[in-house]
Design a protein around this motif. Structure first.
Motif, mmCIF file in Angstrom:
data_model
loop_
_atom_site.group_PDB
_atom_site.id
_atom_site.type_symbol
_atom_site.label_atom_id
_atom_site.label_comp_id
_atom_site.label_asym_id
_atom_site.label_seq_id
_atom_site.Cartn_x
_atom_site.Cartn_y
_atom_site.Cartn_z
ATOM 1 N N MET A 143 0.836 -1.211 0.000
ATOM 2 C CA MET A 143 0.000 0.000 0.000
ATOM 3 C C MET A 143 0.871 1.261 0.000
ATOM 4 N N GLU A 144 1.954 1.257 0.755
ATOM 5 C CA GLU A 144 2.874 2.396 0.786
ATOM 6 C C GLU A 144 3.451 2.669 -0.587
ATOM 7 N N VAL A 145 3.872 1.602 -1.261
ATOM 8 C CA VAL A 145 4.468 1.748 -2.586
ATOM 9 C C VAL A 145 3.427 2.276 -3.563
ATOM 10 N N ARG A 146 2.210 1.768 -3.486
ATOM 11 C CA ARG A 146 1.148 2.242 -4.394
ATOM 12 C C ARG A 146 0.791 3.706 -4.119
ATOM 13 N N LYS A 147 0.711 4.057 -2.844
ATOM 14 C CA LYS A 147 0.290 5.398 -2.449
ATOM 15 C C LYS A 147 1.365 6.450 -2.736
ATOM 16 N N ARG A 148 2.584 6.161 -2.349
ATOM 17 C CA ARG A 148 3.672 7.136 -2.474
ATOM 18 C C ARG A 148 4.575 6.901 -3.671
ATOM 19 N N GLY A 149 4.473 5.731 -4.258
ATOM 20 C CA GLY A 149 5.389 5.390 -5.338
ATOM 21 C C GLY A 149 6.734 4.901 -4.832
ATOM 22 N N ARG A 150 6.831 4.724 -3.526
ATOM 23 C CA ARG A 150 8.091 4.244 -2.932
ATOM 24 C C ARG A 150 7.806 3.650 -1.563
ATOM 25 N N GLY A 151 8.756 2.891 -1.059
ATOM 26 C CA GLY A 151 8.652 2.336 0.284
ATOM 27 C C GLY A 151 9.468 3.174 1.249
ATOM 28 N N VAL A 152 9.164 3.069 2.503
ATOM 29 C CA VAL A 152 9.917 3.796 3.517
ATOM 30 C C VAL A 152 10.764 2.783 4.281
ATOM 31 N N TRP A 153 12.072 2.920 4.147
ATOM 32 C CA TRP A 153 13.018 2.020 4.786
ATOM 33 C C TRP A 153 13.809 2.802 5.814
#
Length: 165
Positions: A143-153
């Motif tokens: 969901m993060e990747v879809r929403k922001r276009g990236r993941g948070v690491w």
């Protein structure tokens, strides 16, 4: 008996000024070092990341756990802004990547000397094996990747370094 007590008191009272004098000397030396060398912390940034081995389209097993073996190929920029201080990066320096509270991968950092007023760029490969993500964590990341276009690491590094003046 009285002479022995006076002698031990005299020894104790002379030790205290010596300790405070050495503490004052240390403080004075530290302040002088700061004024002469004006030390500044190095700055780090990540120039590029390539991620593989993190298949988020795979379905979790019947136990709702997805096992991944992520690999992060990371390009790091280390900037030493000091005019008179070089930095020796020693062995035992490491970096880890987390998602939520799960450590995905880790690696050691290279050993090198960085001169003063220098920018050094290096690559390091971080690898993880058999990391288990629950279906909730997997879905959250998707969901993060879809929403922001990236993941948070989260990247955590620990450096073993010494300075050269």
């Amino acid at each position: 008996m009285l002479a022995a007590s006076r002698a031990s008191l005299a020894a104790k009272s002379t030790a205290a000024p010596a300790a405070s004098a050495s503490a004052g000397s240390l403080a004075s030396s530290s302040f002088s070092f700061y004024l002469v060398f004006k030390p500044d912390s190095p700055n780090y940034s990540i120039d590029n990341i390539t991620i593989s081995g993190l298949n988020l389209t795979a379905t979790a097993t019947t136990t709702s756990v997805l096992t991944v073996s992520p690999e992060f190929d990371v390009t790091v920029r280390a900037d030493n802004p000091n005019d008179k201080i070089g930095i020796y990066y020693r062995k035992d320096s490491s970096v880890e990547v987390y998602y939520s509270d799960v450590r995905l991968c880790n690696s050691v950092l290279p050993v090198f000397y960085q001169p003063s007023n220098n920018v050094t760029v290096f690559r390091t490969a971080l690898k993880g094996s058999g990391i288990e993500l629950t279906s909730t964590m997997k879905n959250s990341l998707v969901m993060e990747v879809r929403k922001r276009g990236r993941g948070v690491w989260s990247f955590f590094g620990e450096e073993e370094c010494h300075i050269r003046v």
